[in-house]
Scaffold this motif. Sequence first.
Motif, PDB file in Angstrom:
ATOM      1  N   PRO A 118       5.190  -2.065 -13.167  1.00 16.54           N
ATOM      2  CA  PRO A 118       4.814  -2.883 -12.015  1.00 16.54           C
ATOM      3  C   PRO A 118       3.774  -2.206 -11.123  1.00 16.54           C
ATOM      4  O   PRO A 118       2.882  -2.878 -10.591  1.00 16.54           O
ATOM      5  CB  PRO A 118       6.150  -3.070 -11.267  1.00 16.54           C
ATOM      6  N   TYR A 119       3.886  -0.889 -10.966  1.00 14.01           N
ATOM      7  CA  TYR A 119       2.894  -0.181 -10.154  1.00 14.01           C
ATOM      8  C   TYR A 119       1.520  -0.254 -10.811  1.00 14.01           C
ATOM      9  O   TYR A 119       0.493  -0.353 -10.130  1.00 14.01           O
ATOM     10  CB  TYR A 119       3.315   1.262  -9.951  1.00 14.01           C
ATOM     11  N   GLN A 120       1.484  -0.236 -12.130  1.00 13.44           N
ATOM     12  CA  GLN A 120       0.223  -0.400 -12.851  1.00 13.44           C
ATOM     13  C   GLN A 120      -0.362  -1.782 -12.593  1.00 13.44           C
ATOM     14  O   GLN A 120      -1.566  -1.917 -12.334  1.00 13.44           O
ATOM     15  CB  GLN A 120       0.448  -0.197 -14.347  1.00 13.44           C
ATOM     16  N   PHE A 139      -4.548  -5.040 -10.266  1.00 15.41           N
ATOM     17  CA  PHE A 139      -4.814  -6.431  -9.885  1.00 15.41           C
ATOM     18  C   PHE A 139      -4.407  -6.644  -8.419  1.00 15.41           C
ATOM     19  O   PHE A 139      -3.346  -7.226  -8.136  1.00 15.41           O
ATOM     20  CB  PHE A 139      -4.039  -7.385 -10.800  1.00 15.41           C
ATOM     21  N   PRO A 140      -5.242  -6.201  -7.493  1.00 14.80           N
ATOM     22  CA  PRO A 140      -4.888  -6.298  -6.074  1.00 14.80           C
ATOM     23  C   PRO A 140      -4.851  -7.727  -5.547  1.00 14.80           C
ATOM     24  O   PRO A 140      -4.368  -7.960  -4.435  1.00 14.80           O
ATOM     25  CB  PRO A 140      -5.995  -5.486  -5.388  1.00 14.80           C
ATOM     26  N   ASN A 141      -5.348  -8.683  -6.339  1.00 13.71           N
ATOM     27  CA  ASN A 141      -5.380 -10.082  -5.873  1.00 13.71           C
ATOM     28  C   ASN A 141      -4.111 -10.839  -6.225  1.00 13.71           C
ATOM     29  O   ASN A 141      -4.005 -12.043  -5.937  1.00 13.71           O
ATOM     30  CB  ASN A 141      -6.590 -10.802  -6.472  1.00 13.71           C
ATOM     31  N   ILE A 142      -3.129 -10.194  -6.838  1.00 16.38           N
ATOM     32  CA  ILE A 142      -1.874 -10.870  -7.162  1.00 16.38           C
ATOM     33  C   ILE A 142      -0.722 -10.197  -6.414  1.00 16.38           C
ATOM     34  O   ILE A 142      -0.874  -9.102  -5.865  1.00 16.38           O
ATOM     35  CB  ILE A 142      -1.582 -10.853  -8.678  1.00 16.38           C
ATOM     36  N   ALA A 181       0.821  -1.216   0.000  1.00 14.91           N
ATOM     37  CA  ALA A 181       0.000   0.000   0.000  1.00 14.91           C
ATOM     38  C   ALA A 181       0.855   1.265   0.000  1.00 14.91           C
ATOM     39  O   ALA A 181       0.374   2.334  -0.376  1.00 14.91           O
ATOM     40  CB  ALA A 181      -0.924  -0.004   1.213  1.00 14.91           C
ATOM     41  N   ASN A 182       2.110   1.151   0.393  1.00 15.35           N
ATOM     42  CA  ASN A 182       3.005   2.308   0.416  1.00 15.35           C
ATOM     43  C   ASN A 182       3.782   2.499  -0.881  1.00 15.35           C
ATOM     44  O   ASN A 182       4.575   3.431  -1.000  1.00 15.35           O
ATOM     45  CB  ASN A 182       4.000   2.173   1.580  1.00 15.35           C
ATOM     46  N   SER A 183       3.566   1.611  -1.846  1.00 13.83           N
ATOM     47  CA  SER A 183       4.331   1.657  -3.095  1.00 13.83           C
ATOM     48  C   SER A 183       3.806   2.737  -4.030  1.00 13.83           C
ATOM     49  O   SER A 183       2.660   3.180  -3.933  1.00 13.83           O
ATOM     50  CB  SER A 183       4.268   0.302  -3.802  1.00 13.83           C
ATOM     51  N   ASN A 184       4.661   3.141  -4.941  1.00 14.47           N
ATOM     52  CA  ASN A 184       4.282   4.071  -6.005  1.00 14.47           C
ATOM     53  C   ASN A 184       5.178   3.815  -7.212  1.00 14.47           C
ATOM     54  O   ASN A 184       6.004   2.883  -7.208  1.00 14.47           O
ATOM     55  CB  ASN A 184       4.385   5.530  -5.521  1.00 14.47           C
ATOM     56  N   ALA A 185       5.027   4.646  -8.248  1.00 18.31           N
ATOM     57  CA  ALA A 185       5.805   4.447  -9.468  1.00 18.31           C
ATOM     58  C   ALA A 185       7.293   4.661  -9.235  1.00 18.31           C
ATOM     59  O   ALA A 185       8.121   4.096  -9.956  1.00 18.31           O
ATOM     60  CB  ALA A 185       5.301   5.393 -10.557  1.00 18.31           C
TER      61      ALA A 185
END
Length: 341
Positions: free
Chosen positions: A100-102, A107-110, A89-93
Motif C-alpha cells: 500500500p505504501y508503494q 500514485f499521489p492522485n488516488i 504524508a506521515n505514512s510509511n511502510a
Amino acid sequence: MNFLRKILFPFSAVYWFITSVRNFFFNTGVFKSYTFPLPVIAVGNLSTGGTGKTPQTEYLIRLLSPLYNVAVLSRGYKRKSKGFVLASANSNAQTLGDEPYQFYSKFPNIRVAVDANRKNGIEQLLSLSPKPDVILLDDAYQHRRVKAGLYIVLTAFGDLYANDYILPAGNLRESKSGAKRAGVIVVTKCPPNLSARKQKLIADKLSPALNQKVYFTTIAYDDAVYSETESVDILTLSDTPKVLVAGIAKPQPFFDHLMEPGDDCMEYPDHHDFTDVEVEELNKISLARIIITTEKDYMRLKGKLPANRLYYLPIKSEFIINGNDFDNTILNYVGQSTGNS
C-alpha cells in the motif's frame, strides 16, 4: 507430489472441508456478504503469494485513475498499525505495509487505505469527500464479507492453480473451484513470446466457465533503476559492482535480470522486515557498491541505507495479447455499474 506433501495430504483434506463449508455458507447466504453502491474490483489469487498482484493492481490504477476517483483498499500485510488507516504524508511502510505504501508513493492522485476489515474500510472510504468512484480491493479474493462486483483471479505461468493442491500439501488457500467466482482470469509472469498454441493449452487446463475470460501477461522491467534523487540506465550498470537485494516470494527472475559476474545476491522472505543487524550487514557487504532492490523492498529499506547507493527496479504488468479487450472489460464494468450487487 513429493513425500512430505503426501504426508500432509490428510491435513489438506481437513483444510479443504473447512474452506468449502465457509464458501458454501457465503454462497447460500448463511454468512452475510455486503455490497456497496459503487464498482468494487477485487484482485487476488488462490495460492499463497507470488502471482503478481501488485503490478496487476497498478495496471488497474493506471487504467482507471485518469477517468475516475480511484481508491485502493488493502489489509496492509505486516504493518505495525491497527484498524483503518488512510495514507497520508506521515505514512510509511510500517504504518501501511510495503505494497500500500508503494501505491501511495507512486500514485499521489488516488486514495490508499488499509483495513483488515474490508467492509469497515469501504465504509470509511465512502465517508470521505469526495467519495471514490471505484474501489480496488488488493489481495481480497478470500475476503467474502464484501462481495465485489468483479473478481480478477491471478495464477502464475509456472505455478498454475490447476496443477496445485490445497494447503498444507500444496499452496492453495481454497479449492480450485473457487476460481469460478472470478469474471477474469489472468495468467501472470508468462514468457513474453508465449505462443498462441501454449496459451490455448493453458486456458484449456484452467477450464474457464463460459462467462470467464482468460488473459496472459508478462512482467516488463523498467529500463532504469531509481534512487531517491536520480535514475540510472541499466545498460550502463553492466560493469558496475552491485549487491542485489530481494524480499519477495519468487525473486529469481529479478536476480537473473540484473545479475553480472561479481555481484552478490541477498535473498530474504517475502515482506521481510529488515532488522538493524541485517541493515548493518548489507552495509558491510556492499561497501562502496550500489544496492539494487525491488520496488516493494525499497519501501522498507528507504531511510535505512545510504540514499546515494540504494536503488530500485520498477516492474509493470503487460498483456501479451488482447490487452485492449481486458481494458474494455474493466472500463465497461466500471462505466455501466451503478453498484456491485
